[in-house]
Design a protein around this motif. Structure first.
Motif, short mmCIF file in Angstrom:
data_model
loop_
_atom_site.label_atom_id
_atom_site.label_comp_id
_atom_site.label_asym_id
_atom_site.label_seq_id
_atom_site.Cartn_x
_atom_site.Cartn_y
_atom_site.Cartn_z
N ASP A 71 -9.60 1.40 -3.34
CA ASP A 71 -8.84 1.70 -2.26
C ASP A 71 -8.28 3.27 -2.66
OD1 ASP A 71 -7.13 1.94 0.01
OD2 ASP A 71 -6.97 -0.40 -0.04
N ASN A 106 0.69 3.08 6.44
CA ASN A 106 -0.20 2.62 5.25
C ASN A 106 0.03 3.95 4.31
OD1 ASN A 106 -2.23 2.31 3.46
ND2 ASN A 106 -3.69 1.93 5.05
N ASN A 159 -11.35 5.80 3.00
CA ASN A 159 -10.02 5.08 2.51
C ASN A 159 -9.29 5.95 1.65
OD1 ASN A 159 -8.32 3.31 1.82
ND2 ASN A 159 -9.70 1.66 2.54
N GLU A 191 0.83 -1.26 -0.12
CA GLU A 191 0.02 -0.06 0.12
C GLU A 191 0.98 1.29 0.06
OE1 GLU A 191 -2.23 2.15 0.09
OE2 GLU A 191 -4.26 1.21 0.54
N ASN A 196 -5.34 5.98 7.38
CA ASN A 196 -5.19 5.33 6.41
C ASN A 196 -4.62 5.77 5.08
OD1 ASN A 196 -6.12 3.86 3.84
ND2 ASN A 196 -6.97 2.17 5.42
N ASP A 197 -5.09 7.17 4.69
CA ASP A 197 -4.36 7.66 3.51
C ASP A 197 -4.62 9.06 3.71
OD1 ASP A 197 -3.25 7.71 0.90
OD2 ASP A 197 -4.72 6.35 -0.03
#
Ligand code: MG
Length: 308
Positions: free
Chosen positions: A238, A80, A182, A38, A125-126
């Motif tokens: 994603d 991540n 996400n 990722e 996460n992002d």
């Protein structure tokens, strides 16, 4: 390990997709052995692509000049998503520390944000950084659901939000009605924020789409929108990124789907593994790097990423 290139496989759904791909280019398999790859980010100054192996608790790097893959950091706080800030410094989401940080390749690091209202985040996460220097990130539960991608824990905030960190460090939620926010990205004019919701991993028939929101960057807030912009053809979206013309290249089970800003699906780059995220690289930014399950892939395209 680097395997020989394979012919790239495309689904061309719209003739306009043919102008973006280079049919003679091959799909390069640059690395395998990750537990879930990722968070790719490309640093042009050193021609280096960094990415996360979340279950493996590693950050890896690929040297574009030499083709060498190396472990950059292990353990790596179950990092991540990554991006660059306005100064070209790497910004990372860490499940393990439940925070967003900046780090430098020489080992320096500083915390951007680790809590809201006294409560720790779930597992950032992002992340994206807007032109005014504010940091926008998603905070689903994947890193606290189990010890697989972080450390099992209860949510302290009690919701899965999109947060904004202002340049002076103030933290606040900007989107609070998603199941598992996400990947995220701004349109080129930064008037739109696209956010993926991968709620289908937790809720039967849950979200597996990208929504679009109206942004007032000066006000530091979402001002409207929120409609579903595209639903993933298979699996869930994603991470995703825009190209220099504002098209969106979004990861999914089949590979990478290319969309026009109006939501028209132009075509798909097929990958042998489930894709989690993408990043532009190369001296001309026309190399698409793709983190997919165990692997890192690259593909040269006829279009590239926006200038940074
Ligand atoms: Mg993600």
């Amino acid at each position: 390990m680097t395997r020989p290139p394979n012919p790239a496989v495309y689904d061309v759904l719209d003739p306009r997709f043919a102008d973006l791909i280079a049919p003679s280019e091959e799909l390069h398999h640059l690395s395998d052995g990750s537990g879930w790859a990722e968070g790719p980010v490309y640093v042009a100054a050193t021609r280096t692509l960094y990415w996360s192996d979340i279950p493996g608790d590693r950050v890896l790097r690929y040297d574009e000049s030499t083709g060498v893959v190396a472990e950059h950091e292990c353990p790596a706080n179950h990092a991540n998503g990554h991006t660059l800030d306005r100064d070209g410094v790497i910004v990372a989401c860490e499940h393990g520390t439940r925070s967003v940080v900046r780090w430098w390749p020489d080992g320096r690091r500083e915390v951007v944000a680790d809590r809201f209202d006294g409560k720790r985040f779930n597992s950032p996460n992002d992340v994206v950084v807007s032109s005014d220097g504010s940091v926008w990130f998603t905070d689903p539960t994947y890193g606290i659901d189990s010890d697989e991608e972080g450390h099992a824990a209860e949510s302290e905030i009690g919701g899965n939000h999109v947060f904004r960190v202002s340049p002076d460090g103030a933290v606040g939620p900007v989107i609070t009605d998603m199941v598992q926010p996400n990947g995220l990205a701004f349109s080129l004019d930064e008037r739109t924020l696209y956010v993926a919701d991968t709620g289908a991993t937790h809720v039967t028939d849950g979200p597996r789409h990208i929504r679009r929101f109206d942004v007032d960057l000066a006000a530091g807030d979402i001002t409207g929108g929120g409609e579903v912009w595209a639903t993933c053809p298979e699996g869930v979206f994603d991470g995703f990124r825009l190209d220099a013309d504002g098209r969106i290249w979004a990861s999914g089970r089949q590979g990478v789907h290319c969309y026009l800003p109006d939501g028209t699906l132009l075509g798909t780059v097929r990958l042998p593994e489930v894709c989690a995220n993408v990043e532009w690289g190369g001296a001309d930014r026309r190399t698409l790097y793709m983190t997919a399950n165990t692997s890192l892939y690259s593909l040269r395209l006829a279009v590239g990423g926006p200038d940074r």
